[in-house]
Design a protein around this motif. Structure first.
Motif, mmCIF file in Angstrom:
data_model
loop_
_atom_site.group_PDB
_atom_site.id
_atom_site.type_symbol
_atom_site.label_atom_id
_atom_site.label_comp_id
_atom_site.label_asym_id
_atom_site.label_seq_id
_atom_site.Cartn_x
_atom_site.Cartn_y
_atom_site.Cartn_z
ATOM 1 N N TYR A 583 0.842 -1.197 0.000
ATOM 2 C CA TYR A 583 0.000 0.000 0.000
ATOM 3 C C TYR A 583 0.880 1.251 0.000
ATOM 4 N N GLN A 584 1.904 1.216 0.847
ATOM 5 C CA GLN A 584 2.818 2.356 0.919
ATOM 6 C C GLN A 584 3.488 2.582 -0.431
ATOM 7 N N LEU A 585 3.903 1.498 -1.057
ATOM 8 C CA LEU A 585 4.573 1.605 -2.342
ATOM 9 C C LEU A 585 3.635 2.171 -3.409
ATOM 10 N N ILE A 586 2.407 1.623 -3.466
ATOM 11 C CA ILE A 586 1.471 2.062 -4.509
ATOM 12 C C ILE A 586 1.090 3.523 -4.320
ATOM 13 N N LEU A 587 0.812 3.926 -3.098
ATOM 14 C CA LEU A 587 0.415 5.317 -2.850
ATOM 15 C C LEU A 587 1.571 6.269 -3.139
ATOM 16 N N THR A 588 2.767 5.844 -2.788
ATOM 17 C CA THR A 588 3.933 6.686 -3.077
ATOM 18 C C THR A 588 4.082 6.890 -4.572
ATOM 19 N N ASP A 589 3.835 5.807 -5.298
ATOM 20 C CA ASP A 589 3.957 5.898 -6.748
ATOM 21 C C ASP A 589 2.833 6.727 -7.361
ATOM 22 N N GLN A 592 3.586 10.472 -6.614
ATOM 23 C CA GLN A 592 4.722 10.956 -7.399
ATOM 24 C C GLN A 592 5.245 12.297 -6.876
ATOM 25 N N ARG A 593 5.784 12.223 -5.706
ATOM 26 C CA ARG A 593 6.254 13.425 -5.022
ATOM 27 C C ARG A 593 7.224 14.242 -5.888
ATOM 28 N N ASP A 594 8.025 13.527 -6.658
ATOM 29 C CA ASP A 594 9.031 14.245 -7.440
ATOM 30 C C ASP A 594 8.427 15.054 -8.586
ATOM 31 N N LYS A 595 7.153 14.857 -8.875
ATOM 32 C CA LYS A 595 6.504 15.608 -9.961
ATOM 33 C C LYS A 595 5.952 16.959 -9.482
ATOM 34 N N PHE A 596 5.950 17.191 -8.163
ATOM 35 C CA PHE A 596 5.386 18.421 -7.601
ATOM 36 C C PHE A 596 6.478 19.216 -6.901
ATOM 37 N N ASP A 597 6.240 20.531 -6.788
ATOM 38 C CA ASP A 597 7.066 21.259 -5.839
ATOM 39 C C ASP A 597 6.478 21.019 -4.457
ATOM 40 N N GLY A 598 7.133 21.487 -3.444
ATOM 41 C CA GLY A 598 6.729 21.171 -2.077
ATOM 42 C C GLY A 598 5.311 21.553 -1.751
ATOM 43 N N ALA A 604 -1.774 18.290 -2.910
ATOM 44 C CA ALA A 604 -2.252 17.008 -3.439
ATOM 45 C C ALA A 604 -2.467 16.009 -2.311
ATOM 46 N N LEU A 605 -1.548 15.995 -1.365
ATOM 47 C CA LEU A 605 -1.660 15.076 -0.238
ATOM 48 C C LEU A 605 -2.881 15.420 0.611
ATOM 49 N N THR A 606 -3.124 16.708 0.777
ATOM 50 C CA THR A 606 -4.299 17.142 1.536
ATOM 51 C C THR A 606 -5.587 16.676 0.856
ATOM 52 N N LYS A 607 -5.623 16.801 -0.471
ATOM 53 C CA LYS A 607 -6.817 16.345 -1.198
ATOM 54 C C LYS A 607 -6.980 14.839 -1.096
ATOM 55 N N PHE A 608 -5.862 14.136 -1.173
ATOM 56 C CA PHE A 608 -5.939 12.681 -1.018
ATOM 57 C C PHE A 608 -6.540 12.329 0.340
ATOM 58 N N CYS A 609 -6.003 12.907 1.387
ATOM 59 C CA CYS A 609 -6.474 12.583 2.737
ATOM 60 C C CYS A 609 -7.930 12.993 2.926
ATOM 61 N N SER A 610 -8.323 14.101 2.304
ATOM 62 C CA SER A 610 -9.700 14.563 2.431
ATOM 63 C C SER A 610 -10.665 13.612 1.730
ATOM 64 N N VAL A 611 -10.350 13.237 0.506
ATOM 65 C CA VAL A 611 -11.225 12.338 -0.243
ATOM 66 C C VAL A 611 -11.283 10.974 0.429
#
Length: 1601
Positions: A583-589, A592-598, A604-611
């Motif tokens: 799960y950790q691997l799939i969510l990390t992929d 794609q942290r490297d595709k965003f600035d901080g 994006a992470l906030t939206k993920f957690c909210s949804v």
């Protein structure tokens, strides 16, 4: 190749036995040829299993149960299968050999006639194989003899061939094979021949869909042949041509089978519909609770070719027989191992081929569906849908027990809906029946599945699971969590299999097959990659699925091998929990942290957690459209984005991501566990509590924007919801999932949120808008109203203490009371939420104040509307005789009652609905009941001298009755720890019992000198208190059985009830001396003065749980509440019961009181509602025995049980001054003088009194002389004398002026004289007596005139002269009215019958053409004097016996009085329409038309005929308008007959059961009907229907419509 364990189910070939030559030959040939068949099957089957080499291999035959087999293994191991299968080069030759061998078999002779017999006697005889029809059956016999030897097959083939074997046996067993079905037999022969072809056997697995339908259709054919005799008889009863019906039916079967076989040959799947013949029998299972969406999920099936060993092993267990075979299999294992896939695969195979069974799946995401409450009703429905006999048996079970259809009591479901119907089938279901219960660990908490586990473990149910038919199999899957393991692990009837026992090599092989198929075509992926993934999966199929999904969704620019490497090269330390790791691997992929600035990543992470928080926090899963609809109402605009931006990338983790209407939920439960575990999920942690505020806001705003009046276009207020055509479809269309969700669950989300002023404002707005009622409307339509009852007080509590929300809190509590009172009718017919319920809400209620004016065109109460909420919440009916005892369960959810009808009953304390069936066993009245502290048992005492224990879950007795008392048992009670029972008896003793062993403890407690009426433990269990008819209360040491001090003396009559206070410091007692006393148990002294207020015996006393109050019930029909500290009444008496109150009990939380009464009802009262309900009704306080109308029609005089005479204004119905007091007993008769200046009254105090009607003062002294009750009095026409009669068997004449008797008493009757009257000219007197005779007397001499008039065969209660004196009318206890010729003393015509009880009063109309009578059957009857024929149907409205009737002077009205405490004035309905009468009432004030006028009222033009005038008020302007629709298509005589009285359930229904309105219990007495001019006392409910929108126009009640 893999191999099956050689040691399992294989035995060496036994040595040959000695046979006759014929037997030996047959046996040897069979052995050789069956061996060839085995070699043949080894070639054609799809996966290589070991072939059994002995006759013992028949033990694995996939056929019917109850066939004896050898060598069946009950606990085979799960192991890898070795390879090495012998093959045959000539399969057709082998099969031919098998056919020849079958022909030569020496089979058992004779046929059998049922499926059971078929199973027990199969295979059938082949001696007459070539008889006329048997040539068609030869392929079935060959199949049946050979198929058992084909032991080791693919699991799916086992299902197919096993069910075909079942079908063949059913067909071979039937004797009724007339010419009509030879064609079908021939076709079946072709089918079985086809199924034995090598291509067919070899294609079973690859052509599953077609083969499955062939089997289904074959099963249907066999069922038709099995039931053929019954079907023919059915056709004959319907007058059908049996030959043509048979031909048509068999042709349809033949056509389908031909089409299916051709599809198989062509290797093409065609849409061929299975033909199912059903008789026209009506088997109503509608409304039975069924868990939607809990069934088979084909998306969870095993990949073909995987899990074959374990599935094959389970199939062997399914097909095995014998009484020692375990009925239940528990497949356990960790999350992700594939338990559900195996279970769903087996269920799917049985479903495909028409097998009998059910698949029931739990899902923690669907907790709101309460699937644990529908499990066995759903399984029963599934079985009934598959088997006609089961359907018939189930329909019979619920035919007269409709509550069983929706009961949430799973023990009842198990016993009544499953085991009992199965028991009636007498073994007619003989094929294997497979029931799958998947994911039992997701059924909620341990408490929700406790009873399910107890049933599955064989510890609960009247019929235990071990008594299931031998062919039933139940497969359970779950994780091995603690509570499930505790219950199931050691049960002997449960076979346990663990996914952990599957060898790792086998699991890797299956996972290899899975990943190789899933990743087929991915570049650079080959065997080594698949092997690596299979090994990394460590036996977890869910891990493998996720890995494959992750690899397949590799983004553009990234090679799949990179993702593969990332998966398999994870840090071993991080892979301790493989699923969490991936799960950790799939969510990390995905992220794609490297595709965003901080900053972008954090967003994006906030939206993920909210949804994900929204998805995980919803009480039940919602589809994407509904999630979006909810999110669009979130308070923060930045949160109002589409959920697709998150879930669109999570198809490997969430279901429903590609379909906007499919609920979105985690595919596997472990994903939710991961996200909510902050330690493991890290940055992906979802705080589900954080989203609750947003969901609360969203729910309230969804309702704000989407709720509307009549949202589902309810067609008519006359219809129950169940009869509104198309309503279910409209509900699905108009109430979308997110609106349904918001309506049901907004209180849950509010409760989970800390107080928030902004959210509180939303709630305040909701409670101040009519959408509050639109909300209730939706809850009714989706059958979710009951959930609002506990939720609303939680909202009020959430608002409590915050300024500005007091009104909203008040409305919330008002709405709870509203639902408690009106919930039943608005669930029945939702338009009555507005049409009936809101108009009856109290004047002072917040609901009424805010909303009544918004629904102006509904029913209105012109008078009698309650001011405040009534104390009575529910009236429960069901017992057929006196209710002696009521008791709450300790959790307050159930009420137990005991009755004179010899039953104990259980009731739902919230709804008043019966729970289960009556508890039967006592042979006399049940006098006392009590729950055990844990609520699992009930103890009851009876007049049959026994004590009984009952199991609450099963409604069955526990063991034998507790015997020892030698007279009736009056009281029973448990000790607080539930280990002991105390009982008190009429044998003057108290006994102690061991609740576990049901044996007496010690000797009886002796000391009372009369019967013991009540006994109870102290809270600490050390003492017992008892009350007795010896006028004392006694204390006992519960350990020694010795008296604790001297008797408590103070009561002057029998002590009926005793009770300890909750802290044990006080004892309350109730007595026949009409008082309640409080005692100090330590000193034995009274605590205070007796509590006085009851006017009759105090039957029952009970403390509130906090000890602050005492409730009492009395023979005076009232319930009273007292302050325990002061002995003062806490409120006015609670009125409602119509007879003695025998028992009272507080609910454990102290908010409710339950009472039981001789009136056969149980009432539930709100213990907190003590405000006055309405304006008090002035007048008599009890039964009215007599009424008299003054000659000028301006006044009534009434005499009552309360000892008073009341003068009433005949125009207003209001009392004139205070009651006339003086009598010391009931006033049994009153009469006006002809000039209206005097009133005479006779009483049970043996006196007669004369009153001045003007001054309302007594005139002179009482008239004394009678030595018994004075039953009747009457003035002479000239007013100078009056006559009286009495129980002393005499009549007397009196001088009005002097008050002295005139002459001697009139002697002659031999029993009580009940009625007396002067003739119109004053020269005769007539009397009627309990001696069954009528006598005439000379008023001048006091001598008898002629012989007694004989004809009645029971008491004569009433006599009266006709206006011309030529006739006498009499009424009697023999239920007849008689006419007599005054001159001859002979009867005129036959007795007039029609009453159903005693006739208490009779009278002529002024023109002598009509007779009116009043009866104890509560009716007033009007007849033609000349013919005796009824003029109209009996007039109904009184609710107790009618004691007196008479006509008004002009003959247009009838006046009656009743023991119900009312006087009713009726339209006589002779020659004039009710409309005409009503118009007269608008222009005249008195009953004969005097000068005072009523206010002018416009009479609706539509009400112009007698039949159309529908009114429930004294004012004709209140009549119902637009009655055409209500009365449409109704015969003339029936048009208004149904409006005569309210139903016991409160509904007023028009013709054809059209629902007009509903009346709550507090407003049902007194009640008007269209024949009633008015009711006294005034102030009762009068309905103004003049503006009421009803029928198809009901929606016009709303001003916004």
């Amino acid at each position: 190749m893999n191999e099956v364990n050689h040691s399992r189910d294989s035995r060496p070939i036994p040595p040959p036995e000695t046979h006759t030559s014929g037997e030996a030959s047959a046996g040897e040939n069979l052995g050789r040829r069956c061996g060839k068949v085995r070699r043949f099957l080894g070639k054609v089957k799809n996966f290589p299993d070991k072939i059994s080499h002995s006759k013992g291999s028949r033990s694995r035959e996939p056929v019917l149960p109850n066939i004896d087999r050898e060598g069946a293994s009950s606990t085979p191991n799960i192991t890898d299968a070795p390879s090495g299968v012998e093959r045959c080069a000539d399969p057709q030759s082998a099969l031919q050999d098998a056919k020849e061998a079958a022909k030569g078999m020496n089979l058992l002779s004779g046929r059998v006639t049922s499926g059971v017999s078929a199973a027990q006697n199969a295979p059938a005889d082949l001696e007459d194989a070539y008889n006329s029809e048997d040539k068609y059956l030869q392929p079935l016999k060959i199949f049946d003899s050979v198929i058992g030897e084909l032991a080791d097959l693919h699991p799916y083939a086992k299902v197919v061939l096993g069910l075909l074997s079942y079908a063949s046996k059913i067909v071979l067993a039937q004797t009724d094979r007339d010419k009509g079905i030879l064609r079908l037999l021939e076709k079946l022969g072709q089918v079985y021949d086809f199924m034995m072809q090598d291509k067919t056997l070899g294609g079973i697995q690859s052509m599953q869909s077609i083969v499955g339908r062939i089997v289904q259709q074959t099963l249907e054919c066999s069922q038709f042949i099995k039931d053929y005799s019954t079907t023919k008889n059915f056709w004959k009863r319907l007058g059908k041509n049996v030959i043509s019906e048979t031909e048509n039916t068999t042709q349809q079967y033949t056509n389908v089978l031909d089409a299916l076989m051709q599809s198989f040959r062509d290797q093409v799947t065609r849409d061929v519909e299975i033909f199912v013949y059903r008789t026209g029998e009506t088997l109503d299972l509608s409304g039975m609770a069924y868990a939607e969406g809990a069934g088979l999920d084909t998306g969870k099936l095993c990949l073909p070719g995987t899990r074959t060993e374990i599935i094959s092993e389970i199939m062997d267990w399914v097909n095995s027989t014998g009484d020692d075979v375990q009925r239940v299999l528990w497949l356990s294992g960790p999350a992700g191992k594939g338990k559900s896939a195996i279970a769903h695969t087996i269920a799917n195979w049985f479903n495909d081929v028409g097998g009998l069974g059910s698949c029931y799946c739990f899902d923690h995401q669907r907790d709101a569906d309460r699937r644990h409450e529908k499990i066995f009703s759903t399984i029963a429905r599934d079985l009934a849908d598959r088997d006609p006999e089961m359907r018939r048996s189930l329909a019979e079970a619920v035919k007269d027990a409709n509550s069983l259809k929706t009961t949430a009591d799973i023990v009842q479901q198990w016993d009544k809906l499953l085991m009992k119907p199965l028991g009636k089938l007498s073994g007619s279901i003989v094929r294997p029946v497979v029931i799958v219960i998947d994911a039992l660990d997701e059924s909620g908490g341990a408490e929700t599945r406790f009873r399910i586990l107890r049933i599955l473990a064989g510890k609960l149910g009247a019929q235990r699971i071990t008594e299931l038919p031998a062919n039933f199999r139940i497969i359970i899957t779950s994780r091995p969590i603690h509570d499930i393991d505790d219950e199931l692990h050691h049960a002997q009837h449960i076979r346990r299999m663990s996914m952990d026992d599957i060898p790792l090599a086998t699991a890797e092989r299956d996972i290899y097959a899975y990943v190789s198929r899933e990743l087929e075509g991915v570049s650079d992926f080959g065997s080594s990659v698949f092997t690596a993934l299979a090994k990394k999966a460590d036996g977890l199929f869910e891990w493998a699925r996720l890995a494959c999904e992750h690899i397949k969704k590799t983004p553009v620019g990234v090679h799949p091998i990179s993702r593969f490497n990332a998966i398999v090269n994870r840090d071993p330390e991080k892979r301790k929990n493989l699923l969490y790791d991936i799960y950790q691997l799939i969510l990390t992929d995905i992220m794609q942290r490297d595709k965003f600035d901080g900053e972008e990543y954090e967003e994006a992470l906030t939206k993920f957690c909210s949804v994900m928080g929204q998805i995980l926090s919803t009480v039940e899963p919602l589809p994407m459209d509904s999630l979006n609809a909810m999110r669009s109402r979130f308070p923060d605009e930045s949160e109002r984005y589409k959920v697709e931006i998150v879930v669109g990338y999570m198809g490997s983790l969430l279901s429903g991501t590609t379909n906007s209407s499919t609920p979105i939920r985690p595919i596997h439960a472990s994903f939710r566990d991961f996200l909510t575990d902050q330690l493991h999920s890290g940055e992906f942690f979802v705080n589900v509590s954080k989203i609750q505020r947003d969901l609360a806001f969203a729910s309230l705003r969804v309702m704000e924007h989407e709720l509307s009046f009549n949202i589902c276009d309810l067609k008519s207020s006359y219809l129950p919801n169940s009869e509104d055509p198309g309503l279910r479809e409209r509900v699905e269309k108009c109430i979308l999932p997110h609106l349904s969700y918001a309506c049901r669950f907004w209180p849950i989300h509010v409760q989970a949120t800390d107080f928030d002023p902004e959210l509180a404002e939303e709630i305040k707005s909701f409670f101040d808008h009519e959408r509050l009622f639109f909300w209730l409307e939706v809850l009714c339509l989706i059958n979710a109203l009951s959930g609002a009852v506990p939720a609303l007080p939680l909202i009020a509590r959430w608002l409590k203490g915050h300024t500005g929300y007091e009104d909203a809190s008040s409305v919330a509590m008002d709405m709870q009371r509203f639902i408690q009172i009106f919930g039943s009718p608005i669930l029945h017919s939702t338009p009555h939420l507005y049409v009936s319920a809101l108009p009856f809400s109290p004047v002072n209620s917040a609901l009424s104040k805010i909303f009544s004016t918004r629904f102006p065109n509904s029913l209105h109460l012109a008078s009698g509307r309650d001011i405040n909420w009534t104390a009575v919440q529910t009236v429960i009916s069901g017992h057929t005789r006196t209710v002696h005892s009521v008791s709450f369960s300790k959790d307050g959810t159930r009420i137990a009652t005991g009755s004179d009808d010899r039953t104990v009953r259980l009731w739902d304390a919230a709804t008043g609905q019966p729970v289960g069936v009556p508890l039967l066993g006592h042979t006399s009245s049940v006098t006392s009941v009590s729950f055990s502290p844990d609520g699992t048992r009930i103890v009851s005492g009876s007049r049959d001298n026994t004590v009984r224990l009952w199991d609450v879950a099963t409604c069955q007795p526990i063991g034998e009755p507790l015997s020892g008392h030698i007279n009736e048992v009056n009281s029973v009670s448990f000790s607080l720890n539930g280990t002991r029972i105390v009982s008190g008896s009429a044998d003057k003793t108290v006994r102690l019992w061991n609740a576990a062993t049901r044996q007496p403890i010690g000797e009886p407690l002796r000391g009372h000198t009369d019967r013991v009426s009540s006994a109870s433990f102290s809270p600490d269990g050390t003492r017992i208190v008892s009350g007795s008819w010896d006028d004392t209360v006694r204390l006992w040491d519960a350990g020694t059985g010795q008296p604790a001090g001297e008797p408590l003396r103070g009561h002057t009559m029998k002590v009926r009830s005793v009770s300890f206070s909750p802290d044990g410091t006080r004892i309350a007692s109730g007595s026949d001396d009409r008082t309640v006393r409080l005692w100090n148990p330590a000193t034995g002294k009274p605590v205070c003065e007796p509590f006085r207020g009851h006017t009759d015996q105090v039957r029952s006393v009970s403390f509130s749980p906090d000890g602050s109050r005492i409730v009492t019930g009395s023979d005076d029909h009232t319930v009273r509440l007292w302050e325990a500290a002061t002995g003062q009444p806490a409120c006015e008496p609670l009125l409602g019961h119509t007879d003695w109150v025998r028992s009272v009990s507080f609910s454990p939380d102290g908010t409710r009181i339950a009472t039981g009464s001789t009136d056969r009802t149980i009432r539930l009262w709100d213990a907190a509602t003590w405000q006055p309900v309405g304006e008090p009704l002035r007048g008599h306080t009890s039964s009215i025995f007599s009424v008299s109308l003054s000659l000028d029609g301006t006044h009534f005089a009434t005499g009552s049980e309360d000892g008073t005479v009341q003068l009433l204004d005949a125009v207003t119905g209001q009392p004139v001054g205070e009651p006339l007091r003086g009598h010391t007993g009931a006033v049994l008769s009153v009469s006006f003088s002809l000039d209206g200046t005097r009133i005479i009254s006779g009483s049970s105090d043996r006196t007669i009194r004369l009153w001045d009607a003007g001054t309302r003062e007594s005139v002179g002294e009482p008239f004394r002389g009678h030595t018994g009750e004075v039953n009747s009095v009457s003035f002479s026409p000239d007013g100078t004398r009056f006559v009286s009669c009495s129980n002393d068997k005499t009549a007397r004449l009196w001088d009005v002026v002097t008050g002295q008797p005139v002459g001697e008493p009139l002697l002659g009757h031999t029993e009580s004289v009940n009625s007396v009257s002067f003739s119109p000219n004053g020269d005769r007197i007539v009397t009627g007596s309990a001696d069954k005779t009528i006598r005439l007397w000379d008023a001048g001499t006091g001598q008898p005139v002629g012989e007694p008039l004989e004809g009645h065969n029971s008491w004569v209660n009433s006599v009266s002269f006709s206006p011309d004196g030529s006739r006498i009318v009499s009424g009697s206890d023999d239920q007849t009215v008689r006419l007599w010729d005054t001159g001859t003393g002979q009867p005129v015509g036959e007795p007039l019958e029609g009453n159903n009880s005693w006739v208490n009063s009779v009278s002529f109309s002024p023109d002598k053409t009509c007779i009116v009578s009043g009866s104890s059957d509560q009716t007033v009857c009007l007849r033609y004097a000349a013919t005796g024929q009824p003029i109209c149907r009996p007039l109904r409205g009184h609710t107790s016996p009618v004691r007196s009737v008479s006509f008004s002077q002009n003959g247009t009205r009838i006046i009656s009085c009743s023991l119900d405490g009312t006087v009713r004035v009726w339209y006589a309905a002779i020659g004039k329409s009710l409309q005409d009468h009503a118009e007269e009432d608008c222009s005249t004030s008195s009953l004969h038309g005097s000068y005072i006028t009523h206010p002018t009222a416009a009479i609706p033009t539509s009400n112009t005929t007698n039949d159309d005038f529908i009114s429930f008020s004294s004012n004709s302007a209140h009549a119902l308008c637009d009655t055409a629709e209500l009365l449409a298509d109704t015969p003339h005589d029936d048009r208004r007959s149904t409006f005569a009285f309210l139903g016991d359930d409160g509904w007023m229904m028009g013709p054809n059961r059209r629902l007009l309105f509903w009346v709550p219990p507090s407003s049902r007495k007194p009640f008007y009907n269209p024949w009633t001019a008015f009711v006294i006392p005034r102030g009762g409910p009068e309905l103004d229907l003049s503006r009421m929108a009803h029928g198809t126009r009901w929606q016009h009640c709303y001003e916004g419509s």
